[in-house]
Design an enzyme around this catalytic site. Structure first.
Site, PDB file in Angstrom:
ATOM      1  N   LYS A  25       0.831  -1.205   0.000  1.00  0.00           N
ATOM      2  CA  LYS A  25       0.000   0.000   0.000  1.00  0.00           C
ATOM      3  C   LYS A  25       0.868   1.258   0.000  1.00  0.00           C
ATOM      4  O   LYS A  25       0.674   2.183  -0.797  1.00  0.00           O
ATOM      5  CB  LYS A  25      -0.894  -0.014   1.247  1.00  0.00           C
TER       6      LYS A  25
ATOM      7  N   LYS B 103       3.165  -2.213  11.218  1.00  0.00           N
ATOM      8  CA  LYS B 103       1.864  -2.169  11.893  1.00  0.00           C
ATOM      9  C   LYS B 103       2.052  -2.575  13.335  1.00  0.00           C
ATOM     10  O   LYS B 103       2.998  -3.311  13.656  1.00  0.00           O
ATOM     11  CB  LYS B 103       0.893  -3.155  11.224  1.00  0.00           C
TER      12      LYS B 103
ATOM     13  N   GLY C  96      -3.047   5.972  13.610  1.00  0.00           N
ATOM     14  CA  GLY C  96      -4.286   5.353  14.066  1.00  0.00           C
ATOM     15  C   GLY C  96      -4.695   4.146  13.244  1.00  0.00           C
ATOM     16  O   GLY C  96      -4.169   3.887  12.166  1.00  0.00           O
ATOM     17  N   ASP C  97      -5.608   3.390  13.775  1.00  0.00           N
ATOM     18  CA  ASP C  97      -6.286   2.285  13.092  1.00  0.00           C
ATOM     19  C   ASP C  97      -7.512   1.980  13.961  1.00  0.00           C
ATOM     20  O   ASP C  97      -7.904   2.831  14.766  1.00  0.00           O
ATOM     21  CB  ASP C  97      -5.352   1.060  12.950  1.00  0.00           C
TER      22      ASP C  97
ATOM     23  N   SER D 260      -0.921  10.713   5.923  1.00  0.00           N
ATOM     24  CA  SER D 260       0.035  10.623   7.040  1.00  0.00           C
ATOM     25  C   SER D 260       1.433  11.006   6.563  1.00  0.00           C
ATOM     26  O   SER D 260       2.182  11.684   7.276  1.00  0.00           O
ATOM     27  CB  SER D 260       0.072   9.195   7.595  1.00  0.00           C
TER      28      SER D 260
HETATM   29  P1  NDP Z   1     -12.572   2.718  13.824  1.00  0.00           P
HETATM   30  O1  NDP Z   1     -12.166   2.114  15.101  1.00  0.00           O
HETATM   31  O2  NDP Z   1     -12.727   4.194  13.718  1.00  0.00           O
HETATM   32  O3  NDP Z   1     -13.941   2.074  13.325  1.00  0.00           O
HETATM   33  C1  NDP Z   1     -14.067   0.703  13.099  1.00  0.00           C
HETATM   34  C2  NDP Z   1     -15.513   0.403  12.789  1.00  0.00           C
HETATM   35  O4  NDP Z   1     -15.647  -0.956  12.402  1.00  0.00           O
HETATM   36  C3  NDP Z   1     -16.416   0.582  13.993  1.00  0.00           C
HETATM   37  O5  NDP Z   1     -17.697   0.965  13.554  1.00  0.00           O
HETATM   38  C4  NDP Z   1     -16.438  -0.807  14.613  1.00  0.00           C
HETATM   39  O6  NDP Z   1     -17.580  -1.068  15.372  1.00  0.00           O
HETATM   40  C5  NDP Z   1     -16.412  -1.668  13.376  1.00  0.00           C
HETATM   41  N1  NDP Z   1     -15.718  -2.924  13.686  1.00  0.00           N
HETATM   42  C6  NDP Z   1     -14.460  -3.070  14.110  1.00  0.00           C
HETATM   43  N2  NDP Z   1     -14.158  -4.349  14.340  1.00  0.00           N
HETATM   44  C7  NDP Z   1     -15.263  -5.025  14.042  1.00  0.00           C
HETATM   45  C8  NDP Z   1     -15.580  -6.383  14.074  1.00  0.00           C
HETATM   46  N3  NDP Z   1     -14.698  -7.332  14.466  1.00  0.00           N
HETATM   47  N4  NDP Z   1     -16.812  -6.744  13.671  1.00  0.00           N
HETATM   48  C9  NDP Z   1     -17.717  -5.794  13.269  1.00  0.00           C
HETATM   49  N5  NDP Z   1     -17.471  -4.486  13.244  1.00  0.00           N
HETATM   50  C10 NDP Z   1     -16.262  -4.104  13.622  1.00  0.00           C
HETATM   51  O7  NDP Z   1     -11.521   2.185  12.739  1.00  0.00           O
HETATM   52  P2  NDP Z   1     -11.202   2.759  11.291  1.00  0.00           P
HETATM   53  O8  NDP Z   1     -12.429   3.311  10.657  1.00  0.00           O
HETATM   54  O9  NDP Z   1      -9.998   3.593  11.409  1.00  0.00           O
HETATM   55  O10 NDP Z   1     -10.754   1.416  10.544  1.00  0.00           O
HETATM   56  C11 NDP Z   1     -11.669   0.622   9.791  1.00  0.00           C
HETATM   57  C12 NDP Z   1     -10.906  -0.246   8.820  1.00  0.00           C
HETATM   58  O11 NDP Z   1     -10.184   0.597   7.918  1.00  0.00           O
HETATM   59  C13 NDP Z   1      -9.852  -1.174   9.423  1.00  0.00           C
HETATM   60  O12 NDP Z   1      -9.758  -2.335   8.622  1.00  0.00           O
HETATM   61  C14 NDP Z   1      -8.562  -0.375   9.284  1.00  0.00           C
HETATM   62  O13 NDP Z   1      -7.433  -1.217   9.295  1.00  0.00           O
HETATM   63  C15 NDP Z   1      -8.793   0.258   7.931  1.00  0.00           C
HETATM   64  N6  NDP Z   1      -8.017   1.460   7.615  1.00  0.00           N
HETATM   65  C16 NDP Z   1      -8.020   2.545   8.429  1.00  0.00           C
HETATM   66  C17 NDP Z   1      -7.326   3.679   8.075  1.00  0.00           C
HETATM   67  C18 NDP Z   1      -7.353   4.920   8.896  1.00  0.00           C
HETATM   68  O14 NDP Z   1      -6.742   5.903   8.474  1.00  0.00           O
HETATM   69  N7  NDP Z   1      -8.036   4.961  10.026  1.00  0.00           N
HETATM   70  C19 NDP Z   1      -6.515   3.717   6.857  1.00  0.00           C
HETATM   71  C20 NDP Z   1      -6.645   2.552   6.027  1.00  0.00           C
HETATM   72  C21 NDP Z   1      -7.358   1.465   6.422  1.00  0.00           C
HETATM   73  P3  NDP Z   1     -17.647  -0.624  16.918  1.00  0.00           P
HETATM   74  O15 NDP Z   1     -17.934   0.857  16.890  1.00  0.00           O
HETATM   75  O16 NDP Z   1     -18.748  -1.428  17.507  1.00  0.00           O
HETATM   76  O17 NDP Z   1     -16.308  -0.958  17.499  1.00  0.00           O
HETATM   77  O1  2IT Z   2      -4.172   0.784   7.415  1.00  0.00           O
HETATM   78  C1  2IT Z   2      -3.716   1.945   7.279  1.00  0.00           C
HETATM   79  O2  2IT Z   2      -3.226   2.330   6.221  1.00  0.00           O
HETATM   80  C2  2IT Z   2      -3.794   2.850   8.430  1.00  0.00           C
HETATM   81  N1  2IT Z   2      -4.346   2.477   9.468  1.00  0.00           N
HETATM   82  C3  2IT Z   2      -3.183   4.218   8.348  1.00  0.00           C
HETATM   83  C4  2IT Z   2      -1.712   4.154   8.636  1.00  0.00           C
HETATM   84  C5  2IT Z   2      -1.017   5.481   8.737  1.00  0.00           C
HETATM   85  O3  2IT Z   2       0.191   5.438   8.987  1.00  0.00           O
HETATM   86  O4  2IT Z   2      -1.641   6.530   8.577  1.00  0.00           O
END
Ligand code: NDP
Ligand code: 2IT
Length: 444
Positions: free
Chosen positions: A114, A126, A165-166, A376
């Protein structure tokens, strides 16, 4: 046995009980057959694939912390520094009870490709912990974050490894971790991204993953003669990625009609009210039942189910393996035209294959969710030059990056005779840059 098959077998044998890591490796190496098979002997002699699937460094550590009642808890902390061929390790920290070494390795492995696709100088890593921030007080979250960073601070730095974050790690957690790093190291540097705007964060980083996802989808739809206006978009998740994906979809004239969390999901045929969703999830940290209670047009369902809602575009934005083969069948039966992953590996391998064979445009997360980490990297640049750019400046760079990623993966797929297969395109395009840097740097 082909070299690719040998290495897949080795990964399964050497990394038992890590199914998500096996899945991520298999997806990438299957795509790379087109490149590797032609030159098998050279790659095998250099053990190129073994080096690619083996993290440079894996840290596992104890994280003790004290809750509000005085009870001590012990969590496990992880940081997998996967590949630094093209830049300092870069990737998020996941805080969720499901976290284990295999999950962090799958995420770190994906991150390598990525980050390469962004075109920016960042390697892949990670980390995270099995700590569950849900239901904890701010003081408990701070206690955990300080303890976690006390150990992690020994291994990271603005030019070494820059976490972010993640799932479960947002602005609050990054703030506590940054404060502890600064206190321990006595260095004010861009060691974390996703920071608050008052202390070195970048405008548009909060929105970047969701917005970037939509910029890429818009470009792809345009190249297939379709507009975003009037499209129905089904989204899973209700966190950082999902919220800003829905917001940008609405700004483009599409209608985002669903969201979900770990207990249930919302169908809102009038279109999700993003301000209300932000209030429920970002401010109150509450369940989606509160969204439904405040909005007449919304229906709340327990469990999972968003993929049953008819749509033009589906965006899985919650977590890994949340879009299964039966969901893929339902999407195809309902006429879905495109699936783009906001989450990391949300679609199972069989579901991906079914969507592709059914003519659905499918974009893997390592391409479509790269806007987060790309921004980022822009935050790192701003920290290095000790300046802050305007929202418009960051957002326009993000748009260009996502449009470029789409064309790069599209061209790579075409070059290898796999027109429209963006999984192959993303894996090959991401791989090429990493391998050329690894080769130039010798056996290290
Ligand atoms: P958040 O913690 O902000 O939100 C995660 C969401 O997904 C919440 O609504 C959560 O529900 C739900 N969720 C998490 N785990 C589960 C599960 N096991 N089963 C069902 N629902 C679940 O995380 P992000 O939005 O940051 O991340 C979401 C995805 O995107 C992840 O795969 C992450 O790796 C990916 N990602 C994030 C990036 C970022 O910049 N933040 C960048 C690229 C990818 P609940 O509220 O109940 O916990
Ligand atoms: O999965 C992802 O790319 C992230 N959670 C963001 C990683 C970052 O360094 O901003």
């Amino acid at each position: 046995m082909s070299y690719v098959d040998e290495v897949i077998a080795q990964v399964i044998e050497k990394n038992p009980s890590q199914p998500e890591f096996h899945q991520a490796v298999k997806e990438v190496l299957d795509s790379l057959r087109l490149v590797i098979d032609q030159n098998e002997d050279v790659y095998r002699k250099d053990a190129l694939l073994e080096r690619l699937v083996t993290p440079e460094r894996q840290l596992i550590f104890r994280v003790p912390w004290v809750d509000d009642k005085g009870q001590v808890h012990v969590n496990t902390g992880y940081r997998v520094q996967f590949n630094s061929a093209i830049g300092p390790y870069k990737g998020g920290l996941r805080l969720h009870p499901s976290v284990n070494l295999g999950i962090i390795k799958f995420l770190g492995f994906e991150q390598v490709f990525k980050n390469s696709l962004t075109g920016l100088p960042i390697g892949g890593g990670k980390g995270g912990s099995d700590f569950d921030p849900k239901g904890k007080s701010d003081r408990e979250v701070m206690a955990f974050c300080q303890s976690f960073m006390t150990e992690l601070s020994k291994y990271i730095g603005a030019d070494t490894d820059v976490p972010a974050g993640d799932i479960g790690t947002g602005a609050r957690e990054i703030g506590y971790m940054f404060g502890q790093y600064k206190r321990l190291q006595n260095r004010y540097e861009g060691v974390l991204t996703g920071k608050g705007l008052a202390y070195g964060g970048s405008l548009a980083r909060t929105e970047a993953t969701g917005y970037g996802l939509l910029y890429l989808v818009q470009e792809m739809m345009k190249c297939h003669g379709e507009e975003m206006t009037g499209k129905t978009v089904v989204v899973s998740g209700a966190g950082n990625v999902a919220i800003y994906a829905i917001q940008k979809a609405q700004q483009m004239g599409a209608k985002g009609v669903t969201c979900s969390d770990s207990t249930g999901w919302i169908y809102d045929p009038e279109g999700i009210d993003v301000e209300l969703l932000k209030e429920v999830k970002e401010v109150k940290r509450a369940r989606l039942t509160e969204y439904a209670a405040a909005r007449e047009s919304a229906v709340y369902h327990e469990g999972r189910g968003v993929w049953a809602i008819p749509c033009d575009i589906a965006l899985p934005c919650a977590t890994q393996n949340e879009l299964l083969i039966d969901d893929a069948k339902q999407l195809v039966a309902n006429g879905c035209k495109a699936v783009a992953e906001g989450a990391n590996m949300p679609t199972t391998l069989d579901a991906t294959q079914y969507l592709q064979e059914s003519g659905v445009l499918f974009v893997p997360g390592k391409a479509s969710n790269a806007g987060g980490v790309a921004t980022s990297a822009l935050e790192m640049t701003q920290n290095s030059e000790r300046l802050s750019w305007s929202f418009e400046e960051v957002d326009s760079k993000l748009q260009n990056i996502m449009i470029n990623i789409y064309h790069n993966i599209d061209n790579a797929a075409k070059k290898y005779g796999k027109d429209g297969n963006y999984v192959v395109g993303a894996n090959i395009a991401g791989f090429e840059k990493v391998v050329s840097a690894m080769n130039a740097q010798g056996i290290v």
